[in-house]
Design a protein around this motif. Structure first.
Motif, PDB file in Angstrom:
ATOM      1  N   GLY A 149       0.830  -1.196   0.000  1.00  0.00           N
ATOM      2  CA  GLY A 149       0.000   0.000   0.000  1.00  0.00           C
ATOM      3  C   GLY A 149       0.861   1.241   0.000  1.00  0.00           C
ATOM      4  N   LEU A 150       0.395   2.296  -0.671  1.00  0.00           N
ATOM      5  CA  LEU A 150       1.131   3.549  -0.786  1.00  0.00           C
ATOM      6  C   LEU A 150       0.199   4.713  -0.492  1.00  0.00           C
ATOM      7  CD1 LEU A 150       2.611   2.266  -4.047  1.00  0.00           C
ATOM      8  CD2 LEU A 150       4.166   3.241  -2.367  1.00  0.00           C
ATOM      9  N   LEU A 151       0.708   5.689   0.268  1.00  0.00           N
ATOM     10  CA  LEU A 151      -0.047   6.911   0.537  1.00  0.00           C
ATOM     11  C   LEU A 151       0.309   7.950  -0.517  1.00  0.00           C
ATOM     12  CD1 LEU A 151      -1.926   8.479   2.550  1.00  0.00           C
ATOM     13  CD2 LEU A 151       0.184   9.406   3.523  1.00  0.00           C
ATOM     14  N   LEU A 152      -0.702   8.472  -1.207  1.00  0.00           N
ATOM     15  CA  LEU A 152      -0.479   9.471  -2.239  1.00  0.00           C
ATOM     16  C   LEU A 152      -1.109  10.793  -1.840  1.00  0.00           C
ATOM     17  CD1 LEU A 152      -0.357   6.623  -3.867  1.00  0.00           C
ATOM     18  CD2 LEU A 152      -0.614   8.094  -5.875  1.00  0.00           C
ATOM     19  N   TYR A 153      -0.358  11.874  -2.061  1.00  0.00           N
ATOM     20  CA  TYR A 153      -0.865  13.225  -1.869  1.00  0.00           C
ATOM     21  C   TYR A 153      -1.264  13.813  -3.221  1.00  0.00           C
ATOM     22  CZ  TYR A 153       1.489  13.101   2.699  1.00  0.00           C
ATOM     23  OH  TYR A 153       1.900  12.772   3.967  1.00  0.00           O
ATOM     24  N   PRO A 154      -2.400  14.484  -3.288  1.00  0.00           N
ATOM     25  CA  PRO A 154      -2.739  15.194  -4.527  1.00  0.00           C
ATOM     26  C   PRO A 154      -1.894  16.462  -4.646  1.00  0.00           C
ATOM     27  CG  PRO A 154      -4.376  15.655  -2.864  1.00  0.00           C
ATOM     28  CD  PRO A 154      -3.429  14.646  -2.257  1.00  0.00           C
ATOM     29  N   LEU A 155      -1.898  17.048  -5.819  1.00  0.00           N
ATOM     30  CA  LEU A 155      -1.124  18.269  -6.040  1.00  0.00           C
ATOM     31  C   LEU A 155      -1.620  19.418  -5.179  1.00  0.00           C
ATOM     32  CD1 LEU A 155      -0.892  18.112  -9.957  1.00  0.00           C
ATOM     33  CD2 LEU A 155       0.710  17.203  -8.258  1.00  0.00           C
ATOM     34  N   GLU A 156      -2.870  19.331  -4.731  1.00  0.00           N
ATOM     35  CA  GLU A 156      -3.475  20.433  -3.986  1.00  0.00           C
ATOM     36  C   GLU A 156      -3.041  20.499  -2.519  1.00  0.00           C
ATOM     37  OE1 GLU A 156      -5.563  19.657  -7.619  1.00  0.00           O
ATOM     38  OE2 GLU A 156      -5.045  18.315  -5.962  1.00  0.00           O
ATOM     39  N   ILE A 157      -2.265  19.529  -2.040  1.00  0.00           N
ATOM     40  CA  ILE A 157      -1.812  19.536  -0.647  1.00  0.00           C
ATOM     41  C   ILE A 157      -0.563  20.394  -0.513  1.00  0.00           C
ATOM     42  CG2 ILE A 157      -0.799  18.113   1.182  1.00  0.00           C
ATOM     43  CD1 ILE A 157      -3.691  17.675   1.055  1.00  0.00           C
ATOM     44  N   VAL A 204      -5.908   0.798  15.061  1.00  0.00           N
ATOM     45  CA  VAL A 204      -6.909   1.179  14.057  1.00  0.00           C
ATOM     46  C   VAL A 204      -6.280   1.142  12.662  1.00  0.00           C
ATOM     47  CG1 VAL A 204      -8.444   3.003  13.254  1.00  0.00           C
ATOM     48  CG2 VAL A 204      -8.168   2.604  15.708  1.00  0.00           C
ATOM     49  N   LEU A 205      -5.081   1.722  12.539  1.00  0.00           N
ATOM     50  CA  LEU A 205      -4.409   1.730  11.241  1.00  0.00           C
ATOM     51  C   LEU A 205      -4.072   0.314  10.776  1.00  0.00           C
ATOM     52  CD1 LEU A 205      -2.044   4.828  11.565  1.00  0.00           C
ATOM     53  CD2 LEU A 205      -3.894   4.517   9.905  1.00  0.00           C
ATOM     54  N   ARG A 206      -3.687  -0.550  11.720  1.00  0.00           N
ATOM     55  CA  ARG A 206      -3.364  -1.930  11.326  1.00  0.00           C
ATOM     56  C   ARG A 206      -4.593  -2.647  10.774  1.00  0.00           C
ATOM     57  NH1 ARG A 206       0.352  -1.465  15.363  1.00  0.00           N
ATOM     58  NH2 ARG A 206      -1.093  -2.029  17.030  1.00  0.00           N
ATOM     59  N   GLY A 207      -5.764  -2.339  11.335  1.00  0.00           N
ATOM     60  CA  GLY A 207      -6.972  -2.921  10.784  1.00  0.00           C
ATOM     61  C   GLY A 207      -7.240  -2.444   9.373  1.00  0.00           C
ATOM     62  N   LEU A 208      -6.949  -1.161   9.113  1.00  0.00           N
ATOM     63  CA  LEU A 208      -7.199  -0.588   7.797  1.00  0.00           C
ATOM     64  C   LEU A 208      -6.120  -0.959   6.788  1.00  0.00           C
ATOM     65  CD1 LEU A 208      -8.261   3.012   8.893  1.00  0.00           C
ATOM     66  CD2 LEU A 208      -9.778   1.223   8.017  1.00  0.00           C
ATOM     67  N   LEU A 209      -4.845  -0.937   7.218  1.00  0.00           N
ATOM     68  CA  LEU A 209      -3.724  -1.053   6.290  1.00  0.00           C
ATOM     69  C   LEU A 209      -2.901  -2.320   6.444  1.00  0.00           C
ATOM     70  CD1 LEU A 209      -2.337   2.596   6.653  1.00  0.00           C
ATOM     71  CD2 LEU A 209      -3.935   1.745   4.911  1.00  0.00           C
ATOM     72  N   GLY A 210      -2.887  -2.898   7.646  1.00  0.00           N
ATOM     73  CA  GLY A 210      -2.071  -4.082   7.894  1.00  0.00           C
ATOM     74  C   GLY A 210      -0.602  -3.795   8.073  1.00  0.00           C
ATOM     75  N   GLN A 211      -0.250  -2.580   8.503  1.00  0.00           N
ATOM     76  CA  GLN A 211       1.157  -2.194   8.596  1.00  0.00           C
ATOM     77  C   GLN A 211       1.813  -2.700   9.877  1.00  0.00           C
ATOM     78  OE1 GLN A 211      -1.130  -0.069   9.812  1.00  0.00           O
ATOM     79  NE2 GLN A 211      -0.199   0.440  11.779  1.00  0.00           N
ATOM     80  N   THR A 212       3.101  -3.025   9.763  1.00  0.00           N
ATOM     81  CA  THR A 212       3.960  -3.108  10.937  1.00  0.00           C
ATOM     82  C   THR A 212       4.589  -1.742  11.170  1.00  0.00           C
ATOM     83  OG1 THR A 212       4.442  -5.433  10.508  1.00  0.00           O
ATOM     84  CG2 THR A 212       5.960  -4.259  11.958  1.00  0.00           C
ATOM     85  N   ALA A 213       4.885  -1.037  10.077  1.00  0.00           N
ATOM     86  CA  ALA A 213       5.428   0.316  10.132  1.00  0.00           C
ATOM     87  C   ALA A 213       5.054   1.027   8.841  1.00  0.00           C
ATOM     88  CB  ALA A 213       6.950   0.291  10.306  1.00  0.00           C
ATOM     89  N   LEU A 214       5.091   2.363   8.878  1.00  0.00           N
ATOM     90  CA  LEU A 214       4.954   3.174   7.676  1.00  0.00           C
ATOM     91  C   LEU A 214       6.306   3.805   7.400  1.00  0.00           C
ATOM     92  CD1 LEU A 214       1.525   4.964   8.333  1.00  0.00           C
ATOM     93  CD2 LEU A 214       1.962   2.848   7.071  1.00  0.00           C
ATOM     94  N   LEU A 215       6.802   3.647   6.182  1.00  0.00           N
ATOM     95  CA  LEU A 215       8.136   4.101   5.817  1.00  0.00           C
ATOM     96  C   LEU A 215       8.064   5.113   4.683  1.00  0.00           C
ATOM     97  CD1 LEU A 215      10.073   0.698   5.789  1.00  0.00           C
ATOM     98  CD2 LEU A 215       9.779   2.294   7.698  1.00  0.00           C
TER      99      LEU A 215
END
Length: 392
Positions: free
Chosen positions: A323-331, A355-366
């Motif tokens: 999974g990847l977090l993307l920002y729009p140009l407007e941020i 909560v985030l692990r339920g949504l994303l399944g992350q051990t960490a965000l890098l």
């Protein structure tokens, strides 16, 4: 060209059908000032991030969170950034992509996407990735003696142009820069994280480190050992879960087409109802080949190694990101930098991180470094598809 068009339509259908459900529910939640209910026309009159027009954090959840959980996450984001957010859970990557690309209309969305949909977002110039999901697959440290793909069977991406960053390391490895970033986050807000194991007195948790994190999982093509390679699949039976399954059909279809096979015409398709049945059919010779993710392969091999008798790995792709977090140009840049700092810390928080692990399944965000997606991007480029067509 017809084969490529069919695969493009298949990618689009996968984006539409992706999604799953479930619930996680922390017991307590901090409260924010109630956000007034406005129409879209009224809402866009206010700047993004204000109570009247909160930023949208859009995700296709691994497990759907309830209102208490999403309110907890929204509150934590406000406390860390001073910005109002609303968490939006959608059923498909296509809907998340639409929200990202529509950010210029006044309701701004920060979105979590899979790797293929990220390629579509970048091709449409809707946004750029900043953070990625990293995880420690429970089965990975347990694997011993599992067969590996030979170097000549690995799907090699073409050489990148000289002005592009060098190719990324293997999916199991993490760059020194990423390791340093993870260590810096750990010193800012140290939280012990361990791989979940069965609760036994003898069990020793495996510590989470940059070295045992991975950011995605490769796609594999498994072949009955009586066949000589991918080219021998012409006229044979290929087994899959369904026409819309990502790793048992879409990824193998890409690999077959790169190898000169038309997956729609050159193989006969047979469907099974489980991953175990797929592997068993290949082992028995009822199917010449099937597809599997590396994570699923590791788990099955650890639990049922006998399934893989007479089975070899014929091809391995680069890792497809979790999974990847993307920002729009407007941020604004300041908002990006703040979120890049705070989201990884929230991912390690005992309550909000759950909560985030339920949504994303992350051990960490890098953080996404220049070279992080080099192998994956090169692989997608080699397919020859115009990813800008996806999601439209």
């Amino acid at each position: 060209m017809p084969g490529k068009l069919r695969l493009i339509l298949l990618i689009a259908s996968l984006m539409i059908l992706a999604g799953c459900g479930g619930d996680t529910a922390p017991e307590t939640v901090a409260t924010l000032t109630p956000v007034p209910t406005l129409t879209q026309q009224e809402r866009v009159a206010f700047a993004p991030g204000l109570p009247q027009n909160p930023l949208q954090l859009v995700v296709v959840p691994l497990r759907r969170a309830d209102e208490t959980s999403t309110a907890l996450l929204e509150s934590a984001l406000y406390e860390r950034t001073g910005i109002y957010f609303e968490v939006i859970q959608v059923e498909s990557s296509a809907r998340a992509l639409t929200a990202l690309c529509n950010s210029g209309e006044g309701i701004v969305s920060i979105v979590w996407l899979d790797g293929v949909t990220t390629a579509a977002a970048r091709a449409q110039n809707c946004g750029q990735p900043a953070l990625l999901v990293a995880s420690v697959p429970v089965s990975r440290p347990l694997i011993t003696g599992a067969p590996e793909a030979t170097p000549e069977a690995t799907i090699e991406a073409p050489e990148l142009p000289t002005d592009e960053p060098s190719q990324a390391e293997t999916p199991e490895a993490t760059s020194e820069e990423t390791a340093e970033a993870l260590n810096e986050e750990a010193t800012t807000e140290p939280v012990e994280t361990a791989v979940e194991e069965e609760s036994t007195p003898e069990a020793t948790p495996v510590a989470t480190t940059a070295e045992n994190l991975q950011i995605g999982t490769a796609g594999l093509i498994l072949l009955n050992e009586d066949f000589g390679g991918l080219t021998s699949l012409r006229g044979e039976v290929f087994c899959r879960l369904s026409e819309t399954d990502f790793f048992t059909w879409f990824v193998p279809a890409l690999v077959m087409q790169q190898g000169g096979l038309d997956p729609q015409r050159d193989v006969t398709v047979r469907e099974e109802d489980s991953l175990e049945a797929l592997v068993q059919a290949v082992s028995d010779g009822d199917c010449a080949a099937t597809g599997l993710s590396q994570d699923a392969y590791d788990t099955l091999f650890a639990e049922q190694p006998d399934l893989f008798e007479n089975v070899e790995i014929a091809a391995t792709t680069p890792a497809f990101p979790y999974g990847l977090l993307l920002y729009p140009l407007e941020i604004d840049l300041g908002v990006r930098l703040t979120l890049n700092e705070q989201l990884p810390l929230l991912a390690q928080d005992e309550t909000v991180g759950a909560v985030l692990r339920g949504l994303l399944g992350q051990t960490a965000l890098l953080p996404v470094e220049d070279e992080t997606l080099a192998d994956f991007d090169a692989f997608l480029t080699a397919t020859g598809f115009d990813f800008a067509q996806l999601g439209n």
